[in-house]
Design an enzyme around this catalytic site. Structure first.
Site, PDB file in Angstrom:
ATOM      1  N   ASN A  34     -22.912 -17.284   7.555  1.00  0.00           N
ATOM      2  CA  ASN A  34     -23.846 -18.346   7.123  1.00  0.00           C
ATOM      3  C   ASN A  34     -23.094 -19.492   6.445  1.00  0.00           C
ATOM      4  O   ASN A  34     -23.707 -20.435   5.954  1.00  0.00           O
ATOM      5  CB  ASN A  34     -24.927 -17.786   6.193  1.00  0.00           C
ATOM      6  CG  ASN A  34     -24.347 -17.242   4.898  1.00  0.00           C
ATOM      7  OD1 ASN A  34     -23.140 -17.308   4.675  1.00  0.00           O
ATOM      8  ND2 ASN A  34     -25.201 -16.709   4.043  1.00  0.00           N
ATOM      9  N   THR A  37     -19.812 -19.202   1.808  1.00  0.00           N
ATOM     10  CA  THR A  37     -18.444 -19.239   1.257  1.00  0.00           C
ATOM     11  C   THR A  37     -17.396 -19.219   2.373  1.00  0.00           C
ATOM     12  O   THR A  37     -16.232 -19.509   2.127  1.00  0.00           O
ATOM     13  CB  THR A  37     -18.179 -18.057   0.284  1.00  0.00           C
ATOM     14  OG1 THR A  37     -18.501 -16.835   0.948  1.00  0.00           O
ATOM     15  CG2 THR A  37     -19.003 -18.182  -0.969  1.00  0.00           C
ATOM     16  N   LEU A  63     -31.990 -10.090  12.695  1.00  0.00           N
ATOM     17  CA  LEU A  63     -30.918 -10.382  13.655  1.00  0.00           C
ATOM     18  C   LEU A  63     -31.342  -9.954  15.042  1.00  0.00           C
ATOM     19  O   LEU A  63     -31.930  -8.892  15.203  1.00  0.00           O
ATOM     20  CB  LEU A  63     -29.682  -9.539  13.334  1.00  0.00           C
ATOM     21  CG  LEU A  63     -28.891  -9.832  12.083  1.00  0.00           C
ATOM     22  CD1 LEU A  63     -27.982  -8.650  11.776  1.00  0.00           C
ATOM     23  CD2 LEU A  63     -28.039 -11.073  12.296  1.00  0.00           C
ATOM     24  N   ASN A 101     -30.065  -4.535   7.697  1.00  0.00           N
ATOM     25  CA  ASN A 101     -30.210  -5.150   9.025  1.00  0.00           C
ATOM     26  C   ASN A 101     -29.062  -4.743   9.950  1.00  0.00           C
ATOM     27  O   ASN A 101     -29.269  -4.419  11.116  1.00  0.00           O
ATOM     28  CB  ASN A 101     -30.236  -6.676   8.913  1.00  0.00           C
ATOM     29  CG  ASN A 101     -31.574  -7.194   8.402  1.00  0.00           C
ATOM     30  OD1 ASN A 101     -32.581  -6.489   8.493  1.00  0.00           O
ATOM     31  ND2 ASN A 101     -31.589  -8.400   7.861  1.00  0.00           N
ATOM     32  N   TYR A 147     -23.206  -8.331  -7.926  1.00  0.00           N
ATOM     33  CA  TYR A 147     -22.187  -7.926  -6.950  1.00  0.00           C
ATOM     34  C   TYR A 147     -21.957  -6.414  -7.022  1.00  0.00           C
ATOM     35  O   TYR A 147     -22.109  -5.705  -6.023  1.00  0.00           O
ATOM     36  CB  TYR A 147     -20.904  -8.694  -7.246  1.00  0.00           C
ATOM     37  CG  TYR A 147     -19.809  -8.504  -6.211  1.00  0.00           C
ATOM     38  CD1 TYR A 147     -19.966  -8.962  -4.913  1.00  0.00           C
ATOM     39  CD2 TYR A 147     -18.609  -7.878  -6.549  1.00  0.00           C
ATOM     40  CE1 TYR A 147     -18.956  -8.791  -3.966  1.00  0.00           C
ATOM     41  CE2 TYR A 147     -17.596  -7.713  -5.613  1.00  0.00           C
ATOM     42  CZ  TYR A 147     -17.773  -8.171  -4.318  1.00  0.00           C
ATOM     43  OH  TYR A 147     -16.773  -8.009  -3.383  1.00  0.00           O
ATOM     44  N   TYR A 161     -27.986   6.129   6.154  1.00  0.00           N
ATOM     45  CA  TYR A 161     -27.944   5.981   7.624  1.00  0.00           C
ATOM     46  C   TYR A 161     -27.038   7.025   8.258  1.00  0.00           C
ATOM     47  O   TYR A 161     -27.285   7.468   9.374  1.00  0.00           O
ATOM     48  CB  TYR A 161     -27.533   4.556   8.022  1.00  0.00           C
ATOM     49  CG  TYR A 161     -28.730   3.635   8.079  1.00  0.00           C
ATOM     50  CD1 TYR A 161     -29.281   3.121   6.918  1.00  0.00           C
ATOM     51  CD2 TYR A 161     -29.341   3.343   9.296  1.00  0.00           C
ATOM     52  CE1 TYR A 161     -30.396   2.311   6.961  1.00  0.00           C
ATOM     53  CE2 TYR A 161     -30.459   2.524   9.356  1.00  0.00           C
ATOM     54  CZ  TYR A 161     -30.988   2.010   8.185  1.00  0.00           C
ATOM     55  OH  TYR A 161     -32.105   1.219   8.235  1.00  0.00           O
ATOM     56  N   ARG A 188     -10.936 -17.568  -8.186  1.00  0.00           N
ATOM     57  CA  ARG A 188     -10.192 -16.336  -8.420  1.00  0.00           C
ATOM     58  C   ARG A 188      -8.766 -16.653  -8.850  1.00  0.00           C
ATOM     59  O   ARG A 188      -8.258 -17.756  -8.677  1.00  0.00           O
ATOM     60  CB  ARG A 188     -10.238 -15.444  -7.190  1.00  0.00           C
ATOM     61  CG  ARG A 188     -11.549 -14.685  -7.180  1.00  0.00           C
ATOM     62  CD  ARG A 188     -11.627 -13.683  -6.089  1.00  0.00           C
ATOM     63  NE  ARG A 188     -11.934 -14.302  -4.826  1.00  0.00           N
ATOM     64  CZ  ARG A 188     -12.292 -13.617  -3.744  1.00  0.00           C
ATOM     65  NH1 ARG A 188     -12.365 -12.312  -3.792  1.00  0.00           N
ATOM     66  NH2 ARG A 188     -12.565 -14.237  -2.622  1.00  0.00           N
TER      67      ARG A 188
HETATM   68  N1  UDP Z   1      -8.212 -14.830 -14.351  1.00  0.00           N
HETATM   69  C1  UDP Z   1      -7.432 -15.618 -15.167  1.00  0.00           C
HETATM   70  N2  UDP Z   1      -7.399 -16.961 -14.918  1.00  0.00           N
HETATM   71  C2  UDP Z   1      -8.044 -17.546 -13.880  1.00  0.00           C
HETATM   72  C3  UDP Z   1      -8.829 -16.720 -13.035  1.00  0.00           C
HETATM   73  C4  UDP Z   1      -8.894 -15.376 -13.297  1.00  0.00           C
HETATM   74  O1  UDP Z   1      -6.802 -15.139 -16.112  1.00  0.00           O
HETATM   75  O2  UDP Z   1      -7.935 -18.769 -13.726  1.00  0.00           O
HETATM   76  C5  UDP Z   1      -8.238 -13.383 -14.596  1.00  0.00           C
HETATM   77  C6  UDP Z   1      -9.645 -12.778 -14.666  1.00  0.00           C
HETATM   78  O3  UDP Z   1     -10.166 -12.893 -15.967  1.00  0.00           O
HETATM   79  C7  UDP Z   1      -9.365 -11.350 -14.249  1.00  0.00           C
HETATM   80  C8  UDP Z   1      -8.204 -11.454 -13.282  1.00  0.00           C
HETATM   81  O4  UDP Z   1      -7.601 -12.730 -13.525  1.00  0.00           O
HETATM   82  O5  UDP Z   1      -8.982 -10.576 -15.344  1.00  0.00           O
HETATM   83  C9  UDP Z   1      -8.624 -11.384 -11.814  1.00  0.00           C
HETATM   84  O6  UDP Z   1      -9.678 -12.277 -11.656  1.00  0.00           O
HETATM   85  P1  UDP Z   1     -10.322 -12.623 -10.249  1.00  0.00           P
HETATM   86  O7  UDP Z   1     -11.453 -13.558 -10.511  1.00  0.00           O
HETATM   87  O8  UDP Z   1      -9.282 -13.055  -9.294  1.00  0.00           O
HETATM   88  O9  UDP Z   1     -10.865 -11.245  -9.676  1.00  0.00           O
HETATM   89  P2  UDP Z   1     -11.574  -9.962 -10.316  1.00  0.00           P
HETATM   90  O10 UDP Z   1     -10.558  -8.903 -10.151  1.00  0.00           O
HETATM   91  O11 UDP Z   1     -11.901 -10.201 -11.743  1.00  0.00           O
HETATM   92  O12 UDP Z   1     -12.777  -9.776  -9.491  1.00  0.00           O
END
Ligand code: UDP
Length: 310
Positions: A34, A37, A63, A101, A147, A161, A188
């Site tokens: 979609n 992202t 679908l 789905n 999530y 399933y 991230r």
């Molecule tokens: N983190 C950070 N600085 C950033 C982004 C993320 O220090 O600019 C840290 C975040 O707090 C976490 C780790 O890096 O402890 C991994 O974060 P990410 O969002 O990549 O994935 P997560 O494993 O948390 O889903």
């Protein structure tokens, strides 16, 4: 023998690499996305391939597909912490209604199904490293719950399933993955740190930087997903790189490898941020004969080169 494989979320970061690998094995690939992202740019190079088709579609809507499907990979969910507060219901619907789905489609087609679950099902883990037998420590009222909890529900749907309808439904628990085609503004740690380093801006460490993660390069992960689909095992199976590193060390590595003059900057730690994470991959090693082969430095160099090129 060539198969028809549906990849939901096939225009996303991991999904698009999976499409490439499945096409390289001469399969017919139907990519559904979609584009919330995911991005057309990630699949552009495949659009002229007669074995590839793309449908702009949301798995949480009904679908209907004419083709007979042999395998379904479900990677259709936003997965970055910044998405959790922006589009929580989309995430919840994708992993719940969307998963159902796709499982119905698997049932109708007698197709195999693989659900991209996550290390987030372990929450802020009290067991370390995390084995598949660990039930986790998840806050169902927290910022990450849309999530974590919907992925847990997605796993339960696989269980139902599989056990009540005989669908060959498999669960991969994916740990932190990185590589080309991550979104630049995805929030991230890998894209954030690399983009900051390339601009010689401070790297934004959340908290003290003592929290740990274990980073798996995307090509290793994709190999694990395909091996699990082709195996007789259903999981849940951890797929990730057990090499653990603190976020502060990770930041220093990114600075060094990108030859940056950036400094580190401490920022508040987001709520419910897991303090440590490292997969126990003994099950995947034994049953799939799989383990990651790309070392962190090698993977980071490739990823830095990608971000330089965009
Ligand atoms: N983190 C950070 N600085 C950033 C982004 C993320 O220090 O600019 C840290 C975040 O707090 C976490 C780790 O890096 O402890 C991994 O974060 P990410 O969002 O990549 O994935 P997560 O494993 O948390 O889903």
């Amino acid at each position: 023998m060539s198969k028809t494989v549906l990849v939901a979320g096939g225009a996303g970061f991991i999904g698009s690499h999976l499409c490439d690998a499945l096409l390289a094995e001469e399969n017919k690939v139907i990519c559904i996305d979609n584009l919330v992202t995911g991005s057309r740019k990630n699949i552009e190079h495949n659009l002229k391939n007669s074995n590839f088709s793309f449908y702009f579609s949301d798995i949480s809507e009904p679908l209907s597909l004419r083709d007979k499907i042999d395998e379904i990979y479900n990677l259709a969910s936003p997965a970055s912490p910044i998405d959790f507060s922006k589009i929580p219901l989309k995430i919840l619907n994708a992993n719940s209604i969307g998963s159902e789905n796709l499982l119905e489609l698997a049932k109708k087609n007698n197709a195999k199904y693989l659900f991209a679950s996550t290390s987030e099902v372990y929450g802020n883990p009290l067991e370390h490293p995390q084995k598949e037998t660990y039930f986790g420590n998840v806050n169902c009222n927290g910022v990450r719950s849309c999530y974590d909890e919907s992925k847990r529900l997605g796993e339960t749907l696989c269980f139902i399933y599989r056990n009540y309808f005989g669908v060959d439904a498999k669960i991969a628990r994916i740990f932190n993955t990185y590589g080309a085609r991550m979104r630049e503004n995805d929030g991230r740690v890998t894209p954030n740190f690399i983009m900051q380093a390339l601009k010689n801006k401070p790297l934004t460490i959340y908290g003290t930087g003592n929290q740990t993660r274990s980073f798996c390069y995307v090509s290793d992960l994709v190999k694990g997903l395909i091996l699990l689909m082709n195996s007789r095992f259903s999981g849940p199976m951890n797929l990730g790189n057990p090499q653990e590193i603190t976020i502060a060390e990770f930041a220093k590595k990114v600075i060094e490898l990108s030859k940056s003059s950036s400094k580190l900057e401490l920022n508040p730690l987001p709520k419910d941020d897991p303090m440590k994470r490292k997969p126990d991959i003994s099950q995947a090693m034994e049953k799939l004969k799989w383990e990651p082969v790309i070392q962190l430095e090698e993977g980071l160099i490739k990823t830095i080169d990608y971000f330089k090129s965009i």
